[in-house]
Design an enzyme around this catalytic site. Sequence first.
Site, mmCIF file in Angstrom:
data_model
loop_
_atom_site.group_PDB
_atom_site.id
_atom_site.type_symbol
_atom_site.label_atom_id
_atom_site.label_comp_id
_atom_site.label_asym_id
_atom_site.label_seq_id
_atom_site.Cartn_x
_atom_site.Cartn_y
_atom_site.Cartn_z
ATOM 1 N N HIS A 193 62.011 10.867 -9.510
ATOM 2 C CA HIS A 193 62.859 10.559 -10.653
ATOM 3 C C HIS A 193 63.669 9.285 -10.437
ATOM 4 O O HIS A 193 64.347 9.127 -9.429
ATOM 5 C CB HIS A 193 63.806 11.738 -10.893
ATOM 6 C CG HIS A 193 64.394 11.794 -12.259
ATOM 7 N ND1 HIS A 193 63.643 11.994 -13.388
ATOM 8 C CD2 HIS A 193 65.669 11.683 -12.687
ATOM 9 C CE1 HIS A 193 64.427 12.025 -14.447
ATOM 10 N NE2 HIS A 193 65.660 11.830 -14.051
ATOM 11 N N SER A 242 66.258 8.421 -17.086
ATOM 12 C CA SER A 242 66.453 9.813 -17.462
ATOM 13 C C SER A 242 66.936 9.854 -18.914
ATOM 14 O O SER A 242 66.341 9.212 -19.765
ATOM 15 C CB SER A 242 67.403 10.517 -16.490
ATOM 16 O OG SER A 242 67.290 11.916 -16.586
ATOM 17 N N ASP A 248 57.793 13.296 -10.144
ATOM 18 C CA ASP A 248 58.889 13.664 -11.037
ATOM 19 C C ASP A 248 58.433 14.688 -12.079
ATOM 20 O O ASP A 248 57.572 14.386 -12.914
ATOM 21 C CB ASP A 248 59.390 12.405 -11.729
ATOM 22 C CG ASP A 248 60.533 12.659 -12.695
ATOM 23 O OD1 ASP A 248 61.120 13.760 -12.638
ATOM 24 O OD2 ASP A 248 60.833 11.752 -13.489
#
Length: 494
Positions: free
Chosen positions: A458, A174, A433
């Site tokens: 994710h 991320s 995602d």
Amino acid sequence: LAVTFTLLIAVAYAIHPITPVAMQRFQNKAMAEAEKASRETIPEYFYDYQSLDHFNHQDQRVYSQRYFKNDSFWAPEQNGPVFLQIGGEGAISSAYVVDDFEMVVYAQHHAALVVAVEHRFYGKSQPFSDISTPNLQYLSSQQALADVAQFIQWMIDTWDGVNENTQFVTFGCSYPGNLAAWFRLKYPQHTSGSVAGSSPVHAVLDFFQYLDVVDESLTAFTGIECDSRIRQATEQIENMLTTSSGQTQLQSDFKTCTMPNNTMDISTFMSDLMGNWMGTVQYNDEQGNPIDINYLCNIMNNDTMSAYDAYIQVNDLFLNMDNSDCLSISYEQMVQELSIVKALPFGVGFRQWTYQTCFEFGYYQTTDSPSTAQPFGNLVPIDYYLQMCNDTFSPNGEIVMNPAGNVDQTNALYGGNKPHGATKIVFVNGSIDPWHSISVTSDINDSVEAILIQGTAHCANTIPFVKGQYPLSLALAQEQVNVIIGNWLEDGNQ
């Protein structure tokens, strides 16, 4: 996998709208995990001489930066490498360096020392006694990258077994995935390669495409009925919001703490409701949580009740999970909480991360896409988030706010999702995602590779594969990453 779940929350809070519910939900979880972490046997350490401002040589102030390390697999006599996890918008913990995190599995293959470094202004790595807006001027991705470079040089200069010939591989998922990729881009002399998982490297002010991908994922998993019934429920809610009697009924049905009767509270309310779906699609049972896309859509598709009643049931489900008596929708309360200048040593730093979104990245998950593209209406516009930036960091006009210009500057600095000239980075994304739409999903050149894992969401690449729980595509991708790391290490420091 409880520890892994905590880790993923810590590195990926950008997936959730910044609302009172989101802040309370994840702080509660973080408090529980912080108590658990206090019983862990792996100690925390601090580098006490981290520079406050790497770009002003007249400023010699320093702060203490927290880190963890695990040398269980390391072979320094063979010049074993260092695998370094870069922290993100939350506190780090010993979970970053233990064997239920995929980077540690790679470390076992390559006899590596495992180190995790906390991001400035998060967790216990606090340069100041408070996180007031003047102090937050030192919070940026550029300063964080320079922190990592100085930390690595300190390791080379002072750690036994680490020297100029030691190879470093940086990891992140991320926002930390961004940092891992950008570190290789900006400091190639300090890393042999970077693994960037679920990294939204292209900053976007109005990220309406996020909900478009949520819409596509719902349809891909369960067909059009679930999506259609969410749209029906949303349309009914939007109609009810136009009358006082409808607002009263909504307060009763959705158990809101206050009446949804002003523009900003209405946007917060709608953001809360769609946030339940956003978070579910984002992770989709990747930590053993039974509440996945199919679970929620089974509720929505129950034809014994209306779409509106099913939507209420979904909301009740999350209220019960949060042990909440009511749904907080107060925009004013949210801004008050974001304005608290005391940093917590655990969990996500919502004020700090909001600052970074306002001054660097945007990433605002709005409903500004065409109405046919997603089922969540149009009541969470970009203006809602721009107002949040103003009210939180410049309530009296103290700072000239320019989020759009800040986003452009970030992309100019790092190259967005077309970082031409970069080398030795692997971008790993999941097809479910929503963040993959602003990451790198196709190879840039021979050494900047992209892996898109079908059927995963994710940060899935950070979770060790468990047969029967995760798709085989995850195991194949993780092995591909392991081979790529091996090739980097064979090439040496280049």
